[in-house]
Design a protein around this motif. Structure first.
Motif, mmCIF file in Angstrom:
data_model
loop_
_atom_site.group_PDB
_atom_site.id
_atom_site.type_symbol
_atom_site.label_atom_id
_atom_site.label_comp_id
_atom_site.label_asym_id
_atom_site.label_seq_id
_atom_site.Cartn_x
_atom_site.Cartn_y
_atom_site.Cartn_z
ATOM 1 N N PHE A 257 -2.753 11.707 -3.364
ATOM 2 C CA PHE A 257 -3.300 10.351 -3.335
ATOM 3 C C PHE A 257 -2.683 9.518 -4.457
ATOM 4 O O PHE A 257 -2.252 8.377 -4.247
ATOM 5 C CB PHE A 257 -4.824 10.410 -3.486
ATOM 6 C CG PHE A 257 -5.521 9.111 -3.206
ATOM 7 C CD1 PHE A 257 -6.070 8.859 -1.960
ATOM 8 C CD2 PHE A 257 -5.651 8.129 -4.195
ATOM 9 C CE1 PHE A 257 -6.727 7.651 -1.696
ATOM 10 C CE2 PHE A 257 -6.288 6.936 -3.944
ATOM 11 C CZ PHE A 257 -6.843 6.691 -2.688
ATOM 12 N N LYS A 258 -2.627 10.084 -5.646
ATOM 13 C CA LYS A 258 -2.029 9.393 -6.794
ATOM 14 C C LYS A 258 -0.545 9.125 -6.569
ATOM 15 O O LYS A 258 -0.034 8.043 -6.884
ATOM 16 C CB LYS A 258 -2.220 10.215 -8.065
ATOM 17 C CG LYS A 258 -3.565 10.064 -8.740
ATOM 18 C CD LYS A 258 -3.633 8.737 -9.489
ATOM 19 C CE LYS A 258 -4.900 8.625 -10.311
ATOM 20 N NZ LYS A 258 -4.997 7.298 -10.997
ATOM 21 N N ALA A 259 0.155 10.120 -6.045
ATOM 22 C CA ALA A 259 1.593 9.980 -5.839
ATOM 23 C C ALA A 259 1.915 8.839 -4.893
ATOM 24 O O ALA A 259 2.970 8.200 -5.007
ATOM 25 C CB ALA A 259 2.174 11.289 -5.291
ATOM 26 N N TRP A 260 0.998 8.544 -3.986
ATOM 27 C CA TRP A 260 1.237 7.501 -2.985
ATOM 28 C C TRP A 260 0.687 6.158 -3.425
ATOM 29 O O TRP A 260 1.387 5.152 -3.434
ATOM 30 C CB TRP A 260 0.622 7.930 -1.655
ATOM 31 C CG TRP A 260 1.233 7.234 -0.480
ATOM 32 C CD1 TRP A 260 2.362 7.592 0.184
ATOM 33 C CD2 TRP A 260 0.734 6.063 0.163
ATOM 34 N NE1 TRP A 260 2.601 6.706 1.205
ATOM 35 C CE2 TRP A 260 1.615 5.767 1.224
ATOM 36 C CE3 TRP A 260 -0.367 5.232 -0.036
ATOM 37 C CZ2 TRP A 260 1.431 4.676 2.070
ATOM 38 C CZ3 TRP A 260 -0.549 4.143 0.806
ATOM 39 C CH2 TRP A 260 0.338 3.880 1.844
ATOM 40 N N TRP A 261 -0.601 6.131 -3.806
ATOM 41 C CA TRP A 261 -1.268 4.847 -4.073
ATOM 42 C C TRP A 261 -0.959 4.274 -5.451
ATOM 43 O O TRP A 261 -0.962 3.056 -5.631
ATOM 44 C CB TRP A 261 -2.785 4.983 -3.913
ATOM 45 C CG TRP A 261 -3.238 4.950 -2.480
ATOM 46 C CD1 TRP A 261 -3.737 5.987 -1.746
ATOM 47 C CD2 TRP A 261 -3.217 3.822 -1.605
ATOM 48 N NE1 TRP A 261 -4.032 5.571 -0.475
ATOM 49 C CE2 TRP A 261 -3.726 4.243 -0.360
ATOM 50 C CE3 TRP A 261 -2.828 2.493 -1.752
ATOM 51 C CZ2 TRP A 261 -3.854 3.392 0.736
ATOM 52 C CZ3 TRP A 261 -2.949 1.639 -0.662
ATOM 53 C CH2 TRP A 261 -3.457 2.084 0.564
ATOM 54 N N HIS A 262 -0.693 5.118 -6.445
ATOM 55 C CA HIS A 262 -0.458 4.579 -7.786
ATOM 56 C C HIS A 262 0.821 3.738 -7.839
ATOM 57 O O HIS A 262 0.780 2.599 -8.337
ATOM 58 C CB HIS A 262 -0.403 5.719 -8.818
ATOM 59 C CG HIS A 262 -0.468 5.254 -10.236
ATOM 60 N ND1 HIS A 262 -1.642 4.825 -10.841
ATOM 61 C CD2 HIS A 262 0.504 5.117 -11.181
ATOM 62 C CE1 HIS A 262 -1.391 4.452 -12.077
ATOM 63 N NE2 HIS A 262 -0.095 4.614 -12.315
#
Length: 453
Positions: A257-262
């Motif tokens: 999730f972090k790898a995509w949304w951040h």
């Protein structure tokens, strides 16, 4: 390297590629047209198409895999067959690799490495990866492009234009011209390993404070337009952890999730290839610690206003603010919106945003197989558009949509249970277009990339 680029887009190479693709695909295409390719029966034809494409290196393979990941653009039987393609055509042999490396780094290329394994560690659609070490012993990953890929790309994209033209004639409710433009732009970018190196540097900067996501560093002195050398990141296949305890699966899903949304919320950029081979799991003290994010060829940089549209649609759906929902669609580039078209688009929006809208711990979708994620909703949307269309899918929307579906499929593989609402709220906290524009400008400048139009 010589000043003249002998592998630029050449007529002779394109002609050869037309012949190869045509021989493999032509007969299948004729049968598909007879069976109304994009909307009729065709399990046998679908298998024949996958078999025809299976022996071809290059972009036609990548395009086929890409089309299969866009929900309901193809009938299920075609999507299922094309998703099986793994771009595992025979790799370049050792003698050929030596010639390619000499062309990129010069006659003394081997002296610039501590070691170089001539046998590829992995093969893909546009190139293959070799393990190597730097002169100081640091492990490296060298991605070496297959020959004549620029000519192959142009030839294969012409084939794609023909397929989309057939699609438009059979399905006038969906205008695919912008989809074709976006696919063409991204595949052409993937040829330029100099640009991919800049993408990797951009991601390294944006994710530098996120411990759960690791990005390889670029070795510019060992990289060219057709050779990309990165630090080697040890990791295990993400599917190896599908049966791990739920806390491990949730940890990996949160890292994804972090790898995509951040990067999207901080620099308006997405990693647009949801293929599971682009992620591996690293360990810390023997325990799965997070995600290695690999391969930066398929990266999409958006204008900040597009991110603003994503946030507006989320807030509009959350607060049932119709004006804000319509504004979001207009910002994205949807035109000639009617009440009926907006209602149809909302079917898809409520599906994509569904996990983000509910403030509770949940799976991304209950009882859905990863390969079927989004297909039922896409079918509903497309059936409704057949009655109310036509609609043109904006160019910017294509990879955003594809990547979101791919990310959801990863969550399904992991069977993760997270509060996606709170994770998303943390990413868009105090969201400001002005602040995003400033951050993106600084990040792109540092990476040597141009601002989006």
């Amino acid at each position: 390297m010589a000043e003249t680029d002998r592998e630029a887009n050449r007529f002779s190479a394109r002609a050869s590629r037309y012949a190869r693709v045509g021989v493999n695909v032509g007969g299948v295409a004729a049968r598909m047209a007879g069976a109304r390719l994009f909307g009729g029966e065709g399990t046998t034809n679908a298998a024949a198409l996958a078999q025809a494409l299976g022996g071809l290196k290059g972009p036609i393979m990548k395009v086929a895999q890409l089309l299969a990941t866009i929900p309901d653009l193809l009938p299920p039987e075609y999507a299922a067959e094309l998703q099986k393609l793994q771009a595992d055509a025979p790799p370049m042999g050792a003698a050929f690799v030596k010639r390619r490396m000499m062309a990129e780094l010069g006659a003394d290329w081997q002296g610039r490495f501590g070691s170089f394994d001539l046998k590829p560690a992995a093969a893909a659609s546009l190139g293959q990866v070799h393990r190597a070490t730097a002169r100081d012993g640091a492990p490296l990953a060298c991605k070496l492009q297959y020959p004549d890929m620029q000519s192959a790309v142009e030839a294969d994209l012409k084939q794609l234009e023909v397929a989309f033209a057939l699609h438009r004639r059979m399905n006038s409710w969906l205008d695919t011209r912008e989809i074709a433009k976006e696919i063409g732009a991204r595949v052409r970018e993937e040829l330029d390993y100099t640009r991919e190196a800049k993408h990797a540097a951009l991601y390294g900067a944006v994710l530098k404070d996120i411990d759960a996501v690791r990005v390889p560093t670029v070795h510019e002195d060992l990289s060219t337009k057709r050779l990309l050398t990165l630090s080697w990141l040890d990791g295990e296949r993400i599917l190896n952890f599908a049966e791990s305890p739920v806390e491990v699966r949730n940890r990996l899903a949160q890292a994804m999730f972090k790898a995509w949304w951040h990067p999207f919320s901080r620099a308006a950029v997405i990693h647009g290839d949801p293929h599971l081979g682009n992620y591996t799991v690293f360990r810390e003290d023997g325990e799965p610690g997070g995600i290695n994010l690999l391969d930066y060829g398929c990266v999409r940089i958006f204008h900040p206003r597009f991110v603003g549209g994503v946030v507006d649609l989320y807030r509009g759906l959350l607060e049932e603010d119709e004006a804000r929902i319509v504004h979001a669609y207009e910002v994205w580039g949807f035109k000639n919106l009617s009440r009926e078209i907006i209602d149809i688009l909302n079917i898809w929006a409520r599906f994509i945003y569904g996990p983000l809208l509910e403030d509770r711990t949940r799976t991304v979708a209950d009882g859905v197989k990863p390969g079927e994620y989004g297909r039922r909703q896409a079918f509903q949307v497309h059936q409704a558009l057949k009655e109310r269309g036509p609609v043109t899918v904006p160019q910017e929307f294509v990879f955003m949509d594809r990547a979101a579906v791919g990310l959801g499929a990863v969550f399904l593989h992991l069977r993760s249970e997270l509060n996606y609402h709170r994770l998303f709220e943390a990413e868009i906290e105090s969201f400001s277009l002005d602040a995003l524009t400033h951050r993106q400008g600084e990040a792109l400048k540092a990476a040597g990339l141009d601002l989006p139009l």
